[in-house]
Design a protein around this motif. Structure first.
Motif, mmCIF file in Angstrom:
data_model
loop_
_atom_site.group_PDB
_atom_site.id
_atom_site.type_symbol
_atom_site.label_atom_id
_atom_site.label_comp_id
_atom_site.label_asym_id
_atom_site.label_seq_id
_atom_site.Cartn_x
_atom_site.Cartn_y
_atom_site.Cartn_z
ATOM 1 N N VAL A 68 0.799 -1.339 -0.077
ATOM 2 C CA VAL A 68 -0.109 -0.012 0.120
ATOM 3 C C VAL A 68 1.009 1.429 -0.059
ATOM 4 O O VAL A 68 1.706 1.448 0.873
ATOM 5 N N GLY A 69 0.619 2.126 -0.917
ATOM 6 C CA GLY A 69 1.209 3.507 -0.956
ATOM 7 C C GLY A 69 2.576 3.411 -1.807
ATOM 8 O O GLY A 69 3.336 4.456 -1.990
ATOM 9 N N ASN B 284 2.867 3.794 5.437
ATOM 10 C CA ASN B 284 3.731 4.898 6.084
ATOM 11 C C ASN B 284 5.273 4.759 5.766
ATOM 12 O O ASN B 284 5.695 3.742 5.175
ATOM 13 N N MET B 285 5.870 5.648 6.278
ATOM 14 C CA MET B 285 7.404 5.819 5.999
ATOM 15 C C MET B 285 8.099 5.138 7.307
ATOM 16 O O MET B 285 7.977 5.826 8.594
ATOM 17 N N ALA C 48 8.555 -1.369 3.934
ATOM 18 C CA ALA C 48 7.056 -1.341 3.635
ATOM 19 C C ALA C 48 6.112 -1.305 5.113
ATOM 20 O O ALA C 48 5.271 -0.564 5.106
ATOM 21 N N SER C 49 6.672 -2.101 5.899
ATOM 22 C CA SER C 49 5.930 -2.303 7.253
ATOM 23 C C SER C 49 6.993 -2.872 8.551
ATOM 24 O O SER C 49 8.063 -3.092 7.910
ATOM 25 N N GLN C 50 6.469 -2.592 9.729
ATOM 26 C CA GLN C 50 7.210 -3.318 10.606
ATOM 27 C C GLN C 50 6.402 -4.225 11.337
ATOM 28 O O GLN C 50 5.226 -3.801 11.724
ATOM 29 N N TRP C 51 6.827 -5.369 12.010
ATOM 30 C CA TRP C 51 6.104 -6.133 13.041
ATOM 31 C C TRP C 51 6.625 -5.934 14.591
ATOM 32 O O TRP C 51 5.949 -6.476 15.076
ATOM 33 N N GLY D 201 4.304 8.706 -1.839
ATOM 34 C CA GLY D 201 4.488 7.519 -1.123
ATOM 35 C C GLY D 201 5.857 7.511 -0.256
ATOM 36 O O GLY D 201 6.529 8.584 -0.491
ATOM 37 N N PRO D 202 6.103 6.515 0.389
ATOM 38 C CA PRO D 202 7.346 6.573 1.202
ATOM 39 C C PRO D 202 8.665 6.903 0.446
ATOM 40 O O PRO D 202 9.526 7.581 0.864
ATOM 41 N N LEU D 203 8.989 6.339 -0.828
ATOM 42 C CA LEU D 203 10.044 6.566 -1.540
ATOM 43 C C LEU D 203 10.147 8.165 -1.759
ATOM 44 O O LEU D 203 11.105 8.761 -1.558
#
Length: 326
Positions: A31-32, A120-121, A101-104, A233-235
């Motif tokens: 996403v994003g 998110n970033m 892209a994400s963190q767990w 987006g994050p980039l």
């Protein structure tokens, strides 16, 4: 700058990196990310850096060589964990950044969990530990560098002491105190200094997940985009601020502590406004916990917050601040 996207490798689950990082799914961008992956191409097969075993695709935005690199992953435990692993294997140079892209298992101040969904970033940014400000001011210096870099893009961000990023002057901010959109966490191990940076772009944590007594509501940097326009987006966001933030941080590292503090105070949220001060070490549910109303004066040269009370000024190295109506 080069962008290297880690596509994984056979057996990655068995090595140290594979245990804390998942490959970026090129066939179904998170996403994003879809627009960013189109804009910053073309993407070509590339050799991964030493210590980053596996397959990569890369886009060269020019000025390669020793220029900072962005290393892109899918889901990770934390960008701080990945930076530490890559630095140990020689794959992360100073000023390189890991973006996920994400963190767990994202983490914030005092090891609190950091809500880290796709969209998110999440950045781990290796900062030179040999020529930066003192440990107590390094996190503030990163915050100032980011706030000033965003300001040059027309985005007003202030620093909620000690390490949060607050978006000001946005329509969703009904109270006029700003919306928390991100934070900075520094970790140093084995001489490697890394700034973990989280910024809400498209998703803010639900209110029920915020800690008790949170100071201001959570918000997003990108709340809406007109139809037909590309959503940042994050980039795109990191590429927009990274170079400027690096130059500002280097300026701050070469300045005196007093000069750094002066620039930080210019971005300090709620300066000269009343706040409720509560000691972090005292449970919020305790009936007689120490809480007082004061006014933010500024910072000490060691990064502590200065609060003026009716009976004089005091400094705090750790406290929870909540803005109050003037």
């Amino acid at each position: 700058m080069s962008i290297l996207v880690w596509m994984g490798a056979d057996g990655e689950e068995t090595d140290a990196l594979g245990a804390i990082a998942k490959p970026f799914d090129w066939s179904a961008p998170p996403v994003g990310w879809a627009d960013d992956m189109v804009v910053y191409g073309p993407w070509l097969d590339a050799a991964c850096p030493q210590g980053l075993s596996g397959e990569c695709v890369a886009a060269d935005l020019g000025n390669g060589g020793d220029m900072p690199r962005m290393l892109v992953f899918g889901s990770v435990s934390s960008t701080l964990d990945v930076c530490r692993e890559l630095a140990a294997s020689g794959a992360l140079r100073e000023w390189d950044a890991v973006i996920a892209a994400s963190q767990w298992s994202g983490r914030g101040q005092l090891r609190r969990g950091w809500h880290s969904p796709e969209g998110n970033m999440y950045v781990g940014w290796r900062i030179p530990s040999s020529k930066g400000p003192g440990d107590e001011l390094a996190s503030i210096a990163v915050g100032v560098a980011l706030a000033e870099a965003f300001a040059r893009l027309g985005v007003e961000i202030e620093l909620k002491w000690p390490n949060d990023l607050v978006l000001m002057k946005c329509p969703e901010d009904e109270g006029g105190w700003g919306l928390k959109i991100g934070g900075v966490l520094l970790e140093e191990r084995g001489g490697v200094l890394v700034a973990g940076i989280g910024v809400n772009l498209h998703q803010a944590p639900p209110e029920e997940t915020l800690r008790d007594g949170y100071a201001v509501p959570a918000g997003c940097l990108v709340t809406s985009t007109p139809a037909g326009q590309r959503r940042a987006g994050p980039l795109a966001i990191w590429l927009s601020v990274a170079g400027t933030a690096q130059r500002i941080y280097e300026e701050l590292a070469a300045s005196s502590a007093a000069e750094l503090v002066e620039r930080a105070e210019a971005r300090l949220a709620w300066k000269d406004r009343p706040v409720l001060v509560r000691q972090e070490s005292v449970p919020a549910e305790q009936e007689n916990f120490d809480k007082r109303t004061g006014r933010i004066v500024g910072l000490t040269v060691h990064g502590a917050i200065r609060i003026a009370f009716d009976d004089g000024e005091k400094t705090f190295s750790s406290a929870q601040l909540t803005p109050l109506a003037s």
